[in-house]
Design a protein around this motif. Structure first.
Motif, short mmCIF file in Angstrom:
data_model
loop_
_atom_site.label_atom_id
_atom_site.label_comp_id
_atom_site.label_asym_id
_atom_site.label_seq_id
_atom_site.Cartn_x
_atom_site.Cartn_y
_atom_site.Cartn_z
N SER A 227 0.86 -1.18 0.00
CA SER A 227 0.00 0.00 0.00
C SER A 227 0.89 1.23 0.00
CB SER A 227 -0.87 0.01 1.25
OG SER A 227 -1.60 -1.19 1.35
N SER A 228 0.33 2.35 -0.45
CA SER A 228 1.10 3.60 -0.49
C SER A 228 1.47 4.02 0.95
CB SER A 228 0.23 4.68 -1.14
OG SER A 228 0.44 5.91 -0.52
N PRO A 229 2.78 4.24 1.22
CA PRO A 229 3.20 4.62 2.57
C PRO A 229 2.50 5.90 3.06
CG PRO A 229 5.11 4.07 1.21
CD PRO A 229 3.93 4.07 0.29
N SER A 245 1.25 -4.26 5.08
CA SER A 245 2.10 -3.82 3.97
C SER A 245 3.56 -3.86 4.42
CB SER A 245 1.69 -2.40 3.56
OG SER A 245 2.37 -2.02 2.39
N TYR A 246 4.12 -5.06 4.45
CA TYR A 246 5.47 -5.22 5.00
C TYR A 246 6.56 -5.11 3.94
CZ TYR A 246 2.89 -7.11 8.97
OH TYR A 246 2.04 -7.28 10.02
N SER A 247 7.70 -4.54 4.34
CA SER A 247 8.82 -4.54 3.40
C SER A 247 9.73 -5.74 3.67
CB SER A 247 9.61 -3.23 3.49
OG SER A 247 9.92 -2.96 4.82
N HIS A 248 9.61 -6.34 4.82
CA HIS A 248 10.36 -7.57 5.12
C HIS A 248 9.38 -8.75 4.97
CE1 HIS A 248 13.22 -10.27 6.82
NE2 HIS A 248 12.54 -10.45 7.94
N PRO A 256 5.95 -7.68 13.43
CA PRO A 256 6.74 -7.07 14.50
C PRO A 256 5.95 -6.96 15.82
CG PRO A 256 6.28 -5.50 12.71
CD PRO A 256 5.75 -6.82 12.28
N ALA A 257 6.69 -6.93 16.90
CA ALA A 257 6.08 -6.91 18.24
C ALA A 257 5.11 -5.76 18.43
CB ALA A 257 7.20 -6.85 19.29
N SER A 258 5.39 -4.63 17.78
CA SER A 258 4.54 -3.44 17.96
C SER A 258 3.12 -3.66 17.45
CB SER A 258 5.16 -2.25 17.22
OG SER A 258 5.24 -2.56 15.83
N GLU A 259 2.89 -4.72 16.70
CA GLU A 259 1.56 -4.95 16.12
C GLU A 259 0.69 -5.88 16.97
OE1 GLU A 259 1.98 -5.81 11.94
OE2 GLU A 259 2.72 -3.76 11.63
N PHE A 260 1.18 -6.19 18.17
CA PHE A 260 0.42 -7.03 19.10
C PHE A 260 0.12 -6.26 20.36
CE2 PHE A 260 2.69 -9.82 16.29
CZ PHE A 260 1.79 -10.83 16.02
N PRO A 261 -1.07 -6.36 20.93
CA PRO A 261 -2.20 -7.08 20.37
C PRO A 261 -2.82 -6.29 19.23
CG PRO A 261 -2.90 -5.91 22.32
CD PRO A 261 -1.43 -5.67 22.18
N LEU A 262 -3.40 -6.99 18.25
CA LEU A 262 -4.22 -6.29 17.26
C LEU A 262 -5.50 -5.84 17.96
CD1 LEU A 262 -5.16 -5.36 14.49
CD2 LEU A 262 -5.71 -7.74 13.93
N PHE A 263 -6.18 -6.76 18.59
CA PHE A 263 -7.36 -6.44 19.40
C PHE A 263 -7.24 -7.14 20.75
CE2 PHE A 263 -9.47 -6.06 15.11
CZ PHE A 263 -9.88 -4.74 15.23
N LEU A 264 -7.97 -6.61 21.70
CA LEU A 264 -8.08 -7.26 23.01
C LEU A 264 -9.25 -8.25 22.95
CD1 LEU A 264 -7.78 -4.02 25.18
CD2 LEU A 264 -5.96 -5.70 24.67
N ASP A 265 -9.20 -9.24 23.80
CA ASP A 265 -10.30 -10.19 23.89
C ASP A 265 -11.61 -9.44 24.14
OD1 ASP A 265 -10.76 -13.37 24.61
OD2 ASP A 265 -12.21 -12.02 25.56
#
Ligand SMILES: O=C(O)CCC(=O)C(=O)O
Ligand SMILES: [Fe+2]
Length: 298
Positions: A227-229, A245-248, A256-265
Motif C-alpha cells: 500500500s502507499s506509505p 504492507s510489510y517490506s520484510h 513485529p512486536a509493535s503490532e500485538f495485540p491487534l485487538f483485546l479479547d
C-alpha cells in the motif's frame, strides 16, 4: 491503565447460531445490517470512484479492486465494527485484508462469473484446511435483488467442503443452487471455498455491491503488493496493521512486536490467554486462541 486505552476490544463476531450455519452452508445472511444512510454513503462513493475511472462508461459494468485506498468511505471498511469481528474470529491476531472491491452489474451487462470457488484452484486451500476457510468474503448488498436474473450471486450451499463440481467453468444451473435475492442492507459472510457463480442481469436496475475479503497475514493478498506509505500514515493503528504492507517478507508470518495485540479479547479485555505460557514469553511470540478453537474445546 495506559494499555487499556491504547487498544480496542475485538468488535462482535459470530453468534453460535451463525457459526453453525456458516459451517453447514458456507454462507450466512444478516439482514438489515447496513442502514439506509450508510447504503447511500457507499453508493455515492462507488459512483464517485466510477466517475473518475477512465475505463468506466456510464451504464456499463465496472469492478474495481483495492478500493480501500481510493476513498475514505471505503478505507473505513478495513476495520469496520459491523463486520471485522467475524474475520477476527477466524484469523485472530494475524488478520489481514485480502481484497476489497465493488461491482456495478448493469442491465444487459455481459460480465457475470461462471461457477468457481475463490482462492487457489490448482492447489485449493481446502486440501490443507478442509473445514476452516483460509479466506472469508464479507458482502455488502446495496440494491434490492428480489428476483433471479438481476446479476445475483448464486451459491451452492454446503459446497465449501467439496473439491470438485460438475458445473465448474459453466453458467449452468445445478441442483441445490441458491440464487441469492437479498434486500438492500443485507450483509453476507461467505466461506471462500463455497462454489458460486453470478446471474446475468436482465432487470432494469444496476446491482451495487461491495466485497471485503480477509485471510491470515501469511496468505497472499489479492489486489496489491504494497500500500502507499503516505496513505498508510492516514490510517488508524488497526487499519494499518490489517493492511499488512510489510517490506520484510517474513513479517507476513511473524509481524513485529509493535503490532500485538491487534485487538483485546472482546469479553475479558485481555491481550493474552491466561495460563498458556510461562511469564517470560513475549506477546508477539504467543499463540492466542481463535473463537473456533475456544468453541471446539467446550
Ligand atoms: O459479484 C458477485 O456476486 C460475485 C463475484 C465473484 O465471484 C468474485 O469476485 O469472486
Ligand atoms: Fe468469486
Amino acid at each position: 491503565m495506559e494499555t487499556e486505552q491504547k487498544y480496542r476490544p475485538a468488535p462482535p463476531g459470530f453468534t453460535s447460531e451463525q457459526w453453525d450455519t456458516f459451517n453447514e452452508d458456507g454462507i450466512i445472511f444478516i439482514e438489515d445490517a447496513i442502514s439506509d444512510e450508510d447504503i447511500g454513503t457507499y453508493k455515492h462513493a462507488i459512483d464517485r470512484a466510477a466517475a473518475t475511472n477512465p475505463k468506466y462508461k456510464p451504464g456499463g459494468y465496472l469492478g474495481m479492486e483495492n478500493i480501500v485506498e481510493r476513498d475514505p468511505v471505503f478505507t473505513s471498511l478495513i476495520d469496520h465494527e459491523r463486520h471485522v469481528g467475524y474475520a477476527y474470529d477466524l484469523f485472530g491476531e494475524l488478520l489481514k485484508l485480502h481484497q476489497s472491491q465493488f461491482f456495478l452489474r448493469p442491465p444487459g451487462g455481459k460480465q457475470y462469473n461462471i461457477w468457481h470457488p475463490d482462492g487457489a484452484r490448482a492447489l485449493p486451500y481446502g486440501v490443507f484446511s478442509p473445514q476452516l476457510p483460509l479466506q472469508i468474503k464479507i458482502g455488502y448488498w446495496l440494491t434490492d435483488l428480489p428476483h433471479e436474473k438481476m446479476g445475483n450471486l448464486v451459491v451452492l450451499p454446503g459446497s465449501h467442503r467439496q473439491q470438485y463440481m460438475d458445473g465448474y467453468d459453466t453458467h449452468n444451473s445445478v441442483s441445490g443452487e441458491m440464487i441469492v435475492c437479498p434486500r438492500k442492507g443485507t450483509m453476507t459472510v461467505m466461506h471462500s471455498s463455497i462454489w458460486h457463480r453470478v446471474e446475468p442481469n436482465e432487470s432494469d436496475v444496476v446491482r451495487y455491491n461491495i466485497f471485503v475479503a480477509y485471510c491470515p497475514s501469511w496468505v497472499t493478498s489479492a489486489d496489491r503488493f504494497h500500500s502507499s506509505p503516505k496513505w498508510l500514515e492516514t490510517l488508524n493503528r488497526e487499519q494499518r496493521i490489517i493492511m499488512r504492507s510489510y517490506s520484510h517478507a517474513y513479517h507476513n508470518a511473524k509481524p513485529p512486536a509493535s503490532e500485538f495485540p491487534l485487538f483485546l479479547d472482546r469479553e475479558t479485555g485481555a491481550d493474552a490467554d491466561a495460563g498458556t505460557y510461562l511469564e517470560h514469553v513475549q506477546l508477539h511470540r504467543r499463540k492466542r486462541q481463535t473463537m473456533h478453537e475456544r468453541i471446539a474445546e467446550i
